[in-house]
Motif scaffolding. Sequence first.
Motif, PDB file in Angstrom:
ATOM      1  N   SER A 152     217.889 -15.958  67.286  1.00 25.68           N
ATOM      2  CA  SER A 152     216.368 -15.869  66.770  1.00 25.68           C
ATOM      3  C   SER A 152     216.701 -14.533  65.566  1.00 25.68           C
ATOM      4  CB  SER A 152     215.304 -14.927  67.474  1.00 25.68           C
ATOM      5  OG  SER A 152     215.032 -15.987  69.062  1.00 25.68           O
ATOM      6  N   GLY A 153     218.016 -15.371  65.437  1.00 26.53           N
ATOM      7  CA  GLY A 153     218.438 -14.190  64.277  1.00 26.53           C
ATOM      8  C   GLY A 153     217.182 -14.029  62.689  1.00 26.53           C
ATOM      9  N   LEU A 154     216.553 -14.955  62.712  1.00 26.44           N
ATOM     10  CA  LEU A 154     215.604 -14.935  60.835  1.00 26.44           C
ATOM     11  C   LEU A 154     214.535 -14.860  62.165  1.00 26.44           C
ATOM     12  CD1 LEU A 154     218.253 -17.129  58.905  1.00 26.44           C
ATOM     13  CD2 LEU A 154     217.925 -14.448  59.212  1.00 26.44           C
ATOM     14  N   GLY A 155     214.364 -14.763  63.190  1.00 24.25           N
ATOM     15  CA  GLY A 155     213.223 -14.830  63.069  1.00 24.25           C
ATOM     16  C   GLY A 155     212.284 -14.335  62.441  1.00 24.25           C
ATOM     17  N   CYS A 156     212.012 -12.957  62.365  1.00 28.89           N
ATOM     18  CA  CYS A 156     211.835 -12.346  61.342  1.00 28.89           C
ATOM     19  C   CYS A 156     213.140 -12.372  59.621  1.00 28.89           C
ATOM     20  CB  CYS A 156     212.135 -10.543  61.302  1.00 28.89           C
ATOM     21  SG  CYS A 156     210.776 -10.041  62.789  1.00 28.89           S
ATOM     22  N   GLU A 157     212.978 -13.538  59.107  1.00 28.09           N
ATOM     23  CA  GLU A 157     213.394 -13.864  57.968  1.00 28.09           C
ATOM     24  C   GLU A 157     213.787 -13.113  56.472  1.00 28.09           C
ATOM     25  OE1 GLU A 157     209.314 -15.989  55.758  1.00 28.09           O
ATOM     26  OE2 GLU A 157     211.450 -17.238  56.780  1.00 28.09           O
ATOM     27  N   THR A 158     212.778 -11.512  56.571  1.00 23.69           N
ATOM     28  CA  THR A 158     213.493 -10.570  55.709  1.00 23.69           C
ATOM     29  C   THR A 158     213.316  -9.042  55.927  1.00 23.69           C
ATOM     30  OG1 THR A 158     212.906 -10.149  52.778  1.00 23.69           O
ATOM     31  CG2 THR A 158     211.284 -10.481  54.526  1.00 23.69           C
ATOM     32  N   TRP A 159     213.616  -8.642  54.769  1.00 25.32           N
ATOM     33  CA  TRP A 159     213.757  -6.772  56.335  1.00 25.32           C
ATOM     34  C   TRP A 159     213.259  -6.007  54.593  1.00 25.32           C
ATOM     35  CZ3 TRP A 159     216.196  -2.293  54.250  1.00 25.32           C
ATOM     36  CH2 TRP A 159     216.187  -1.602  55.209  1.00 25.32           C
ATOM     37  N   PRO A 160     212.662  -5.112  54.906  1.00 22.96           N
ATOM     38  CA  PRO A 160     212.255  -4.443  55.801  1.00 22.96           C
ATOM     39  C   PRO A 160     210.593  -4.707  56.655  1.00 22.96           C
ATOM     40  CG  PRO A 160     211.047  -2.831  54.227  1.00 22.96           C
ATOM     41  CD  PRO A 160     212.367  -4.162  53.703  1.00 22.96           C
ATOM     42  N   LYS A 161     210.313  -6.472  56.152  1.00 22.18           N
ATOM     43  CA  LYS A 161     209.006  -7.050  55.687  1.00 22.18           C
ATOM     44  C   LYS A 161     209.820  -7.815  57.420  1.00 22.18           C
ATOM     45  CE  LYS A 161     205.622  -6.149  52.284  1.00 22.18           C
ATOM     46  NZ  LYS A 161     204.930  -7.202  52.001  1.00 22.18           N
ATOM     47  N   CYS A 162     209.158  -8.520  58.232  1.00 25.94           N
ATOM     48  CA  CYS A 162     209.328  -9.698  58.779  1.00 25.94           C
ATOM     49  C   CYS A 162     209.057 -10.945  58.133  1.00 25.94           C
ATOM     50  CB  CYS A 162     208.760  -9.233  60.510  1.00 25.94           C
ATOM     51  SG  CYS A 162     208.215 -10.967  61.733  1.00 25.94           S
ATOM     52  N   ASN A 163     208.442 -10.978  57.059  1.00 24.48           N
ATOM     53  CA  ASN A 163     208.693 -12.194  56.649  1.00 24.48           C
ATOM     54  C   ASN A 163     207.562 -11.564  54.819  1.00 24.48           C
ATOM     55  OD1 ASN A 163     204.972 -12.540  56.261  1.00 24.48           O
ATOM     56  ND2 ASN A 163     205.507 -12.744  58.775  1.00 24.48           N
ATOM     57  N   GLN A 164     207.330 -12.588  54.402  1.00 22.01           N
ATOM     58  CA  GLN A 164     207.356 -11.826  52.499  1.00 22.01           C
ATOM     59  C   GLN A 164     205.979 -11.251  53.310  1.00 22.01           C
ATOM     60  OE1 GLN A 164     209.017 -12.438  50.438  1.00 22.01           O
ATOM     61  NE2 GLN A 164     210.626 -13.794  51.782  1.00 22.01           N
ATOM     62  N   ASP A 165     205.659 -11.861  53.686  1.00 17.92           N
ATOM     63  CA  ASP A 165     203.695 -11.141  53.671  1.00 17.92           C
ATOM     64  C   ASP A 165     203.046 -10.112  54.769  1.00 17.92           C
ATOM     65  OD1 ASP A 165     203.262 -12.923  51.119  1.00 17.92           O
ATOM     66  OD2 ASP A 165     203.167 -14.658  53.106  1.00 17.92           O
ATOM     67  N   SER A 166     203.914  -9.478  55.643  1.00 21.54           N
ATOM     68  CA  SER A 166     203.679  -8.474  56.479  1.00 21.54           C
ATOM     69  C   SER A 166     204.900  -8.324  57.467  1.00 21.54           C
ATOM     70  CB  SER A 166     202.895  -9.508  57.546  1.00 21.54           C
ATOM     71  OG  SER A 166     202.583  -8.539  58.549  1.00 21.54           O
ATOM     72  N   PHE A 167     204.291  -6.889  57.356  1.00 24.04           N
ATOM     73  CA  PHE A 167     205.629  -5.852  58.460  1.00 24.04           C
ATOM     74  C   PHE A 167     205.885  -6.619  59.866  1.00 24.04           C
ATOM     75  CE2 PHE A 167     205.364  -2.956  54.747  1.00 24.04           C
ATOM     76  CZ  PHE A 167     206.406  -2.965  54.848  1.00 24.04           C
ATOM     77  N   VAL A 168     204.996  -7.510  60.425  1.00 27.23           N
ATOM     78  CA  VAL A 168     204.575  -7.827  61.472  1.00 27.23           C
ATOM     79  C   VAL A 168     204.493  -9.294  61.150  1.00 27.23           C
ATOM     80  CG1 VAL A 168     203.432  -5.678  62.529  1.00 27.23           C
ATOM     81  CG2 VAL A 168     202.578  -8.026  61.367  1.00 27.23           C
ATOM     82  N   PRO A 169     205.155  -9.552  63.356  1.00 27.70           N
ATOM     83  CA  PRO A 169     205.349 -11.289  63.023  1.00 27.70           C
ATOM     84  C   PRO A 169     203.683 -11.852  62.801  1.00 27.70           C
ATOM     85  CG  PRO A 169     206.384 -10.654  65.443  1.00 27.70           C
ATOM     86  CD  PRO A 169     205.960  -9.427  64.241  1.00 27.70           C
ATOM     87  N   VAL A 170     203.712 -13.215  62.046  1.00 25.20           N
ATOM     88  CA  VAL A 170     202.866 -14.254  61.729  1.00 25.20           C
ATOM     89  C   VAL A 170     202.761 -15.155  62.100  1.00 25.20           C
ATOM     90  CG1 VAL A 170     201.045 -15.448  59.673  1.00 25.20           C
ATOM     91  CG2 VAL A 170     202.244 -12.682  59.820  1.00 25.20           C
ATOM     92  N   PRO A 171     202.209 -15.364  63.009  1.00 26.00           N
ATOM     93  CA  PRO A 171     201.622 -17.030  63.882  1.00 26.00           C
ATOM     94  C   PRO A 171     202.253 -18.171  62.745  1.00 26.00           C
ATOM     95  CG  PRO A 171     199.808 -15.726  64.635  1.00 26.00           C
ATOM     96  CD  PRO A 171     200.507 -15.010  63.777  1.00 26.00           C
ATOM     97  N   GLY A 172     202.899 -18.794  62.878  1.00 23.81           N
ATOM     98  CA  GLY A 172     202.739 -19.699  62.480  1.00 23.81           C
ATOM     99  C   GLY A 172     203.903 -19.794  61.563  1.00 23.81           C
ATOM    100  N   ALA A 173     204.220 -18.633  60.338  1.00 22.90           N
ATOM    101  CA  ALA A 173     205.901 -18.061  60.037  1.00 22.90           C
ATOM    102  C   ALA A 173     206.925 -18.305  60.602  1.00 22.90           C
ATOM    103  CB  ALA A 173     205.723 -16.612  59.586  1.00 22.90           C
ATOM    104  N   GLY A 174     207.057 -18.859  62.410  1.00 23.34           N
ATOM    105  CA  GLY A 174     208.787 -19.179  62.618  1.00 23.34           C
ATOM    106  C   GLY A 174     207.989 -19.564  63.990  1.00 23.34           C
ATOM    107  N   PRO A 175     209.100 -19.754  65.023  1.00 19.14           N
ATOM    108  CA  PRO A 175     209.182 -20.077  66.125  1.00 19.14           C
ATOM    109  C   PRO A 175     208.097 -18.576  67.112  1.00 19.14           C
ATOM    110  CG  PRO A 175     210.774 -21.477  65.515  1.00 19.14           C
ATOM    111  CD  PRO A 175     210.238 -20.603  64.088  1.00 19.14           C
TER     112      PRO A 175
END
Length: 327
Positions: free
Chosen positions: A62-85
């Motif tokens: 799950s190390g790249l479950g949030c693929e960037t930092w400090p955001k979880c992904n490019q668009d959100s600080f929290v997980p977004v459905p469909g952005a990853g498992p």
Amino acid sequence: MTATSQAPSSSDPAESAPARSGGPLSRLPLPSMRLQKGLALANVFTQIGIMTTGVLVRVTASGLGCETWPKCNQDSFVPVPGAGPAVHQAIEFGNRLLTFVLVAVAAALILALLRAGRRKGLILLSLTMPVGILAQAVIGGITVLAGLIWWTVALHLLPSMVLAWLAAVLFVRVGERDDAPPRQVVPTPLRWLTILSTVLLAGVLATGTMVTGAGPHAGDARIGAADRLQLPIQWLVHFHAELMVGYVCLLIGLVAGLIALKTSGPAIRRAWILIGMIAAQAVVGIVQYWLGVPELLVILHVTLAGAITAVTGALWAAGVIRDRADA
């Protein structure tokens, strides 16, 4: 650092606080010694706990479950459905959230010590906690942005071990009276043996991260062989185990010296506890090697490593002690 600090005049650290605490802190309730020790113990557990969740991230890929930092992904600080498992996002994001728990515990402990008017050395030691947590957050971000290259993952774990060591020393010191003079109860030659054992423990931890770096748990299924440590894992495992044997031998020699000199204080008891924990760790390490490094045993192995590091810190603190404070 705390052993030579000057103490307030009162025999109970909390009793002198009203005269010493001013400003906004004076509005806070006066913390009891029990509360201060409870917060210090919670600080130890959270420092070890984040290692457990960190290795959970690794073994579940799950190390790249949030693929960037400090955001979880490019668009959100929290997980977004469909952005990853979803499971990977939840595990990685949960590990990040635990950082805020560490900060809250460390902040509460610092405020309690300040409000109680504790000695300066103790306050300075407590300040290493938020500084270390902040540094760990930055290192974690670098690890994610670098794509979980093995040496960045290793650098992410080792500071947590240092913080666990310091947290244990802090817990011991919090329970001591500020006005009692420090006493060196472990003779200098045995103190040097304690230092040498700590250095060897650092080697054990460092080689342990190298074993992980060459092993099957890369932290994410997308991590290629080029990002792993290019050394034979069998050689690394044996080197890691030999350092552990040397560490145990030093501890046995330390216990023998402490018993022969009839050392006062908790040093002998803590050394025996440490040896017992290391024996359990050796069993876990051998079994996980035989079984092909199963995930659950990896989690247990890292958690035990954090606990062993903390008890090593408590053993170091037993060399120079003060009278215990009443609860």
